[in-house]
Enzyme design. Sequence first.
Site, PDB file in Angstrom:
ATOM      1  N   THR A 157      -2.866  45.526  70.475  1.00 49.16           N
ATOM      2  CA  THR A 157      -1.519  45.905  70.865  1.00 49.16           C
ATOM      3  C   THR A 157      -1.235  45.227  72.199  1.00 49.16           C
ATOM      4  O   THR A 157      -2.142  45.075  73.028  1.00 49.16           O
ATOM      5  CB  THR A 157      -1.358  47.435  71.033  1.00 49.16           C
ATOM      6  OG1 THR A 157      -2.224  47.896  72.078  1.00 49.16           O
ATOM      7  CG2 THR A 157      -1.698  48.171  69.741  1.00 49.16           C
ATOM      8  N   HIS A 158       0.002  44.777  72.388  1.00 46.97           N
ATOM      9  CA  HIS A 158       0.377  44.055  73.615  1.00 46.97           C
ATOM     10  C   HIS A 158      -0.505  42.820  73.834  1.00 46.97           C
ATOM     11  O   HIS A 158      -0.734  42.401  74.971  1.00 46.97           O
ATOM     12  CB  HIS A 158       0.289  44.971  74.843  1.00 46.97           C
ATOM     13  CG  HIS A 158       1.063  46.238  74.705  1.00 46.97           C
ATOM     14  ND1 HIS A 158       2.425  46.312  74.872  1.00 46.97           N
ATOM     15  CD2 HIS A 158       0.660  47.498  74.369  1.00 46.97           C
ATOM     16  CE1 HIS A 158       2.831  47.544  74.667  1.00 46.97           C
ATOM     17  NE2 HIS A 158       1.785  48.290  74.361  1.00 46.97           N
ATOM     18  N   SER A 279      -8.226  15.512  65.687  1.00 44.99           N
ATOM     19  CA  SER A 279      -7.461  14.864  66.746  1.00 44.99           C
ATOM     20  C   SER A 279      -7.662  13.361  66.681  1.00 44.99           C
ATOM     21  O   SER A 279      -8.734  12.879  66.295  1.00 44.99           O
ATOM     22  CB  SER A 279      -7.923  15.390  68.109  1.00 44.99           C
ATOM     23  OG  SER A 279      -7.476  14.557  69.155  1.00 44.99           O
TER      24      SER A 279
END
Length: 511
Positions: A157-158, A279
């Site tokens: 959460t958050h 990459s």
Amino acid sequence: MTDKLWGGRFAEDITQEVLDYTLTVDVDERLVFADLWQDLAHMLMLGVRGIVTGEVAQAVLGSLLRLWERAERGELRLRPELEDVHFNLEQQVIEELGRERGGHLQTARSRNDQVSTDTRMYLRRIQLDAVAANLDLIGELLAFPETDLLAILPGYTHSQAAQPISVAFWKSAHASMLLRDVRRLRGAFERTDECPLGACALAGTSFPLDRELTARLLGFGGVLSHALDATSARDYLIESAAAFAIGGNNLSRMAEEIVMWSGHEYRLVEVADAYATGSSIMPQKKNPVVAELARGRAGRTAGTLVQLLTMAKGVTLGYSCDLQEDKPYLWHAIDAYLSTLRIVAGQTRGLRFDGARGEQLCWDNFSTATELANHLVTAHGLPFREAHHVSGALVAALLKRGATLRDTAAAAEILGELGHPVDEPVLARLFAPAAAVSGYTSPGGTSPRSVTAVRAELSSAAEAHAAWLGGARRRLRDAQDATFAAARDVAAGAGIAKALDRIAPSLNGEL
């Protein structure tokens, strides 16, 4: 005088610049199947109602069937100078049969009700394809192995570690969310599945139409009865775009977790090599590009919704050319949404979660501190708010020592000092992430028992949606087959009424 099909009152033709600006043939390619199916149904109705002669109906139906065969072989080309799919097909019938017979095709019909009918027919297919693709992805998410029931992840959460959950809990959460997307698509389908054909330009017609017949021949669930509403409505498109945008958003949220969790700092999940690239300069890189693009392409579906709302907001009832701007953007959103659903299903199948790493992060982030608070409530009789305060004080003290909840001896010492002693073996059990996951047994919780129950519930709902999907697809297929069968019979010389009687059982009852 212009030679356009609409050109009777015009002294000169539009310029090439105007034609280029207004034509829609490139967009209309997707509507060829719908327009031809609609033409067949419309001509059958005109014939059985006596609006055109049997000889005209026979000739026009034969010409339309030949156009269909060309389309099936990939030989049918739309000519830009004919503006749109409707004029293209009508003109090709006229070129084959002459205006004396081919010119009857557009009797009691306008491009206004025609394009709305075509778009609804195409969109029905897409909505059903989107339901199917969601169900496939839901199936992948719910097909987790039993080991996922106790494979640990930190729940967040958050964007901060909160409480431990299982991989199975995470997968079933996304399946639950996607099932709402299915329900939204079904609702949009219900409101798309209304036939506007017969509304004509906006006010109906003096011809004795049978709108119920054409609706049934086209597989619609019913008639959109009000002519002005039928030709003006674009809310079904906007609702579909909203369903696509919400669905794209949900896929993006899943993609965000995969992108974030596959980074070295988390190392919670790895995508299969087939769904990643490297990459051009850094040989160590493995980039989760499919998840990144799924996240990015949600912008296409969201942008389409805003575009359609903006397009429609200032258009009065009755058709305006603003409304032809609906399809280019909607097609773009459809392609983005369906392709993302399908590739995310493949990516999901190859995800590899690291439960040991997840458990380590849960320890490091004090993810089971709530279990101490719960224990102080149940075993010590503290009010939860006081128990919460004690648990928070423990965490603060451990952080000052550079310790975690693994350090049960330190935790027992600190709790004693706080006046709430708990034995170290009890703390070891309370703080273990796996024990916490197993203990969240409330309905809908992350315990194996709860997740298993939710999986059964979600699987049952998915099966019900799959049964509905099969029925809806069968209805459309049966209606198309029936329409073409009747058209072939009439083109071969059969009476229209007799041909329609023969297909009545395929259309779920009497016509």
